[in-house]
Design a protein around this motif. Structure first.
Motif, PDB file in Angstrom:
ATOM      1  N   THR A   2      50.755  80.241  64.941  1.00  0.00           N
ATOM      2  CA  THR A   2      50.497  81.243  66.166  1.00  0.00           C
ATOM      3  C   THR A   2      51.411  82.378  66.093  1.00  0.00           C
ATOM      4  O   THR A   2      51.044  83.529  66.275  1.00  0.00           O
ATOM      5  N   PHE A   3      52.696  82.275  65.319  1.00  0.00           N
ATOM      6  CA  PHE A   3      53.525  83.276  65.265  1.00  0.00           C
ATOM      7  C   PHE A   3      53.245  84.137  63.841  1.00  0.00           C
ATOM      8  O   PHE A   3      53.043  85.319  63.932  1.00  0.00           O
ATOM      9  N   GLY A  62      50.408  84.686  62.461  1.00  0.00           N
ATOM     10  CA  GLY A  62      48.962  85.528  62.368  1.00  0.00           C
ATOM     11  C   GLY A  62      49.461  86.956  62.952  1.00  0.00           C
ATOM     12  O   GLY A  62      49.355  88.041  62.434  1.00  0.00           O
ATOM     13  N   PRO A  63      49.958  87.220  64.149  1.00  0.00           N
ATOM     14  CA  PRO A  63      50.449  88.372  64.662  1.00  0.00           C
ATOM     15  C   PRO A  63      51.287  89.169  63.820  1.00  0.00           C
ATOM     16  O   PRO A  63      51.506  90.472  63.635  1.00  0.00           O
ATOM     17  N   GLY A  69      42.141  82.135  62.101  1.00  0.00           N
ATOM     18  CA  GLY A  69      42.928  81.516  62.808  1.00  0.00           C
ATOM     19  C   GLY A  69      42.089  80.531  63.916  1.00  0.00           C
ATOM     20  O   GLY A  69      42.700  79.359  63.815  1.00  0.00           O
ATOM     21  N   LEU A 110      45.984  80.992  71.274  1.00  0.00           N
ATOM     22  CA  LEU A 110      45.421  82.208  70.800  1.00  0.00           C
ATOM     23  C   LEU A 110      45.888  83.398  71.928  1.00  0.00           C
ATOM     24  O   LEU A 110      45.974  84.651  71.130  1.00  0.00           O
ATOM     25  N   THR A 150      49.146  84.243  70.711  1.00  0.00           N
ATOM     26  CA  THR A 150      49.068  84.981  69.806  1.00  0.00           C
ATOM     27  C   THR A 150      48.928  86.590  70.032  1.00  0.00           C
ATOM     28  O   THR A 150      49.622  87.499  69.416  1.00  0.00           O
ATOM     29  N   SER A 151      48.013  86.696  71.125  1.00  0.00           N
ATOM     30  CA  SER A 151      47.649  88.230  71.537  1.00  0.00           C
ATOM     31  C   SER A 151      48.965  88.837  72.000  1.00  0.00           C
ATOM     32  O   SER A 151      49.063  90.069  71.717  1.00  0.00           O
TER      33      SER A 151
END
Length: 236
Positions: free
Chosen positions: A22-23, A25-26, A70, A113, A116-117
């Motif tokens: 989760t961390f 990805g962004p 993801g 998710l 994540t955003s």
């Protein structure tokens, strides 16, 4: 009961790599722009009349790929938590419905998710301020570029979760996820009706909100279809 299921699923993902993904990805999306601007900042700034807009376009070009991949990884891992220990039958044996079990899995993944955003918004904004792209920070655009792709990707999430929970072999949802990532990479060449194009926020009307509305609407339909199918199937 659904609250207990969700809490239990969050406990299950502890130390399973979900939070790291989760961390990652962004952070990875913005890190690529750190390299990009670190190497050729002056050149990039000369290419644009709107430094913030150009920067956000660069960030968002990688967002659909990260989201689709993801989703495939998270949904597959979510299903594999039960597959690894053959816990599906034990889970269904509890005084819970399959519908609640399915909803719980979906809720956990979509919560990750949205986190994540949120992280993407923070990282994007933070690095943009660091680059000193201008005093007029487009907060609304940063918000849209961070959350719109997730909302537009809801059909992909619903489809991948459906495939993951009904598959005996998690290689199947991973394969479909990879194919989806490839399709997302070629988003500009896809017709507007393909769900893997929607996270790119591109359409012939040049109105990202259309992708968001389609994503939410079709996502709900695919979620219901997947939930009904899972409810009718024999437990693995």
């Amino acid at each position: 009961m659904i609250r207990n299921l969700i809490v239990t699923d969050f406990l299950k993902i502890k130390r399973k790599g979900f939070w790291f993904l989760t961390f990652l990805g962004p952070f990875g999306i913005v890190a690529m722009q750190m390299v990009n601007y670190g190497v050729r900042k002056d050149y990039l700034l000369k290419q644009s009349e709107d430094d913030w807009g150009y920067y956000l376009d660069n960030v968002s070009s990688f967002t659909p790929l990260a989201i689709v991949l993801g989703i495939a990884i998270l949904t597959s891992l979510m299903a594999s938590l039960e597959d690894e220990t053959n816990a599906w039958k034990q889970l269904i044996a509890l005084p819970v419905t399959k519908i609640n079990v399915y909803l719980s899995k979906f809720t956990v993944v979509i919560s990750l998710l949205f986190l994540t955003s949120f992280l993407l918004m923070i990282f994007t904004l933070g690095f943009g301020v660091f680059l000193d792209l201008g005093e007029l920070i487009p907060y609304i655009d940063v918000l849209k570029y961070s959350f719109y792709p997730i909302l537009a990707a809801l059909p992909v999430l619903a489809l991948q979760l459906w495939i993951a929970v009904v598959s005996q072999n998690q290689a199947i949802p991973i394969t479909t996820g990879i194919i989806g990532t490839i399709l997302a990479f070629a988003g500009s060449a896809l017709p507007d009706w393909m769900i893997w194009k929607w996270p790119s926020l591109m359409n012939e009307w040049e109105k990202p909100i259309i992708n968001v509305v389609l994503g939410i609407s079709v996502g709900i339909v695919l979620y219901i279809i997947g939930m009904v199918d899972f409810n009718r199937r024999d437990v693995k």
